[in-house]
Design a protein around this motif. Structure first.
Motif, PDB file in Angstrom:
ATOM      1  N   TYR A 172       0.799  -1.225   0.000  1.00 61.83           N
ATOM      2  CA  TYR A 172       0.000   0.000   0.000  1.00 61.83           C
ATOM      3  C   TYR A 172       0.836   1.280   0.000  1.00 61.83           C
ATOM      4  N   GLY A 173       2.119   1.145   0.169  1.00 59.82           N
ATOM      5  CA  GLY A 173       2.972   2.319   0.040  1.00 59.82           C
ATOM      6  C   GLY A 173       3.451   2.562  -1.374  1.00 59.82           C
ATOM      7  N   SER A 205       1.108   5.937  -2.134  1.00 54.99           N
ATOM      8  CA  SER A 205      -0.155   5.258  -1.859  1.00 54.99           C
ATOM      9  C   SER A 205      -1.289   5.854  -2.676  1.00 54.99           C
ATOM     10  N   MET A 224       1.944   6.566   7.032  1.00 58.44           N
ATOM     11  CA  MET A 224       0.872   5.586   6.969  1.00 58.44           C
ATOM     12  C   MET A 224       1.059   4.581   8.103  1.00 58.44           C
ATOM     13  N   ASP A 243       2.360  -1.831   8.285  1.00 59.51           N
ATOM     14  CA  ASP A 243       1.748  -3.018   7.690  1.00 59.51           C
ATOM     15  C   ASP A 243       2.640  -4.216   8.020  1.00 59.51           C
ATOM     16  N   ARG A 292      -6.141   1.540   5.266  1.00 60.78           N
ATOM     17  CA  ARG A 292      -4.850   1.941   5.826  1.00 60.78           C
ATOM     18  C   ARG A 292      -4.233   3.143   5.104  1.00 60.78           C
ATOM     19  N   ASP A 293      -4.299   3.156   3.779  1.00 54.62           N
ATOM     20  CA  ASP A 293      -3.623   4.213   3.033  1.00 54.62           C
ATOM     21  C   ASP A 293      -4.455   5.480   2.898  1.00 54.62           C
ATOM     22  N   ASN A 294      -5.609   5.535   3.538  1.00 61.30           N
ATOM     23  CA  ASN A 294      -6.370   6.777   3.628  1.00 61.30           C
ATOM     24  C   ASN A 294      -6.302   7.361   5.036  1.00 61.30           C
TER      25      ASN A 294
END
Length: 327
Positions: free
Chosen positions: A11-12, A47, A122, A125, A218-220
């Motif tokens: 997600y990064g 992301s 973020m 993870d 997660r990425d928001n």
């Protein structure tokens, strides 16, 4: 910890974005005017699933998070940024969200500047317990502030979350109106009927008048000083029960080995929720994500389908654990 067949996205590194150097001169000049002179850009955000420019930019008057999109070449992204600015500026002050400070349109470009969260990062993870708690606390604060939509938000045309065809995928399959081969090969076909039965209760389960973020993942989210969580990217909120935003977030936590059902039951937004309501929404969201994940990737967003396929599987695995089904 559940094992998934679908590969988990990084997600990064899901976004394909232009760098500061690739922006046209007049857009860089516009941003410099807003930030008081020559600027120092930081690396573009890795992301997200849009192709717009998105990065922190440091100028004489401070640091802002700047987004920019060309409405001619990326009209959907430009519309997202326009919508985000309208929604963000209408959010109550108690919502933990970085604020849009300005928006401009110049020669087919949409550009906006938001508050930069100091040291923003973020969440790790896989999910770390303390960071997950911080995000769940931010969800609770947001839900409390948005339990009743303000007039300014309603005037922006928020729709009920279940008021469209997004949540009827299993029933369309049982009626042979869509193709079973759009599902992943690993998916147990014998679950289609029980999922369709649960999905049929989704509209009632998802009824409500709270304002939802609708894309809480997660990425928001970014973490700032002291571990405080901020919820970003308010592009397409809608109306529904305040607990709805927990579903995707906690499904990803379940995939990382956390007790998602316990976390849901303990959350302030879920105190009066019948377990069947949660299961109906999980069934509907599972169908949406699994079928979406089987579609060709849209232009400029090569990682979107992998994200959707993985989300569909982790939601299904949480649901099957709750229902004592086999996958």
């Amino acid at each position: 910890m559940p094992t998934t067949i679908s590969p988990k996205p990084n997600y990064g590194a899901t976004a394909v974005r232009p760098s500061w150097a690739e922006l046209p001169a007049h857009i860089k000049e516009l941003v410099e005017g807003r930030l008081g002179g020559a600027v120092v850009p930081r690396p573009s955000a890795g992301s997200g699933f849009t192709s717009g420019f998105a990065a922190e930019v440091l100028g004489p008057d401070g640091t802002q998070f700047v987004k920019a999109a060309n409405s001619s070449t990326a009209p959907y992204v430009a519309d997202c940024y326009r919508r985000e600015a309208l929604i963000n500026q209408a959010l109550p002050a108690a919502v933990p969200a970085p604020r849009v400070r300005w928006i401009e349109e110049a020669e087919d470009w949409v550009v906006l500047g938001l508050d930069a969260v100091e040291g923003a990062r973020m969440p790790a993870d896989p999910w770390r317990p303390a960071e997950l708690v911080a995000v769940l606390d931010a969800c609770a604060a947001s839900a409390q502030a948005l339990a009743r939509p303000t007039r300014s938000l309603l005037e922006l045309g928020l729709k009920p979350v279940a008021d469209d065809s997004t949540f009827e995928n299993w029933r369309l399959l049982t009626a042979s109106m869509t193709r079973v081969d759009e599902l992943p090969e690993w998916f147990p076909r014998e679950l289609i009927d029980p999922l369709a039965n649960l999905e049929s209760n989704c509209a009632a389960a998802a009824a409500g008048n709270s304002v939802l973020h609708l894309d809480l993942r997660r990425d928001n989210v970014v973490l700032g000083p002291g571990g405080r969580a901020w919820i970003c990217d308010w592009n397409w909120p809608c109306l529904g029960p305040s607990w709805f935003d927990l579903t995707l977030l906690l499904a990803t936590a379940h995939a990382d080995g956390h007790d998602a059902s316990q976390l849901f039951a303990e959350h302030p937004t879920a105190q009066d929720v019948d377990p069947e309501q949660l299961d109906a929404v999980l069934a509907a969201l599972t169908g949406h994500f699994l079928r979406s994940g089987a579609q060709p990737p849209p232009p400029g967003s090569p990682a979107l389908r992998q994200h959707q396929a993985w989300c569909g599987e982790v939601m299904l695995r949480w649901l099957t654990e709750r229902r004592h089904w086999q996958v």
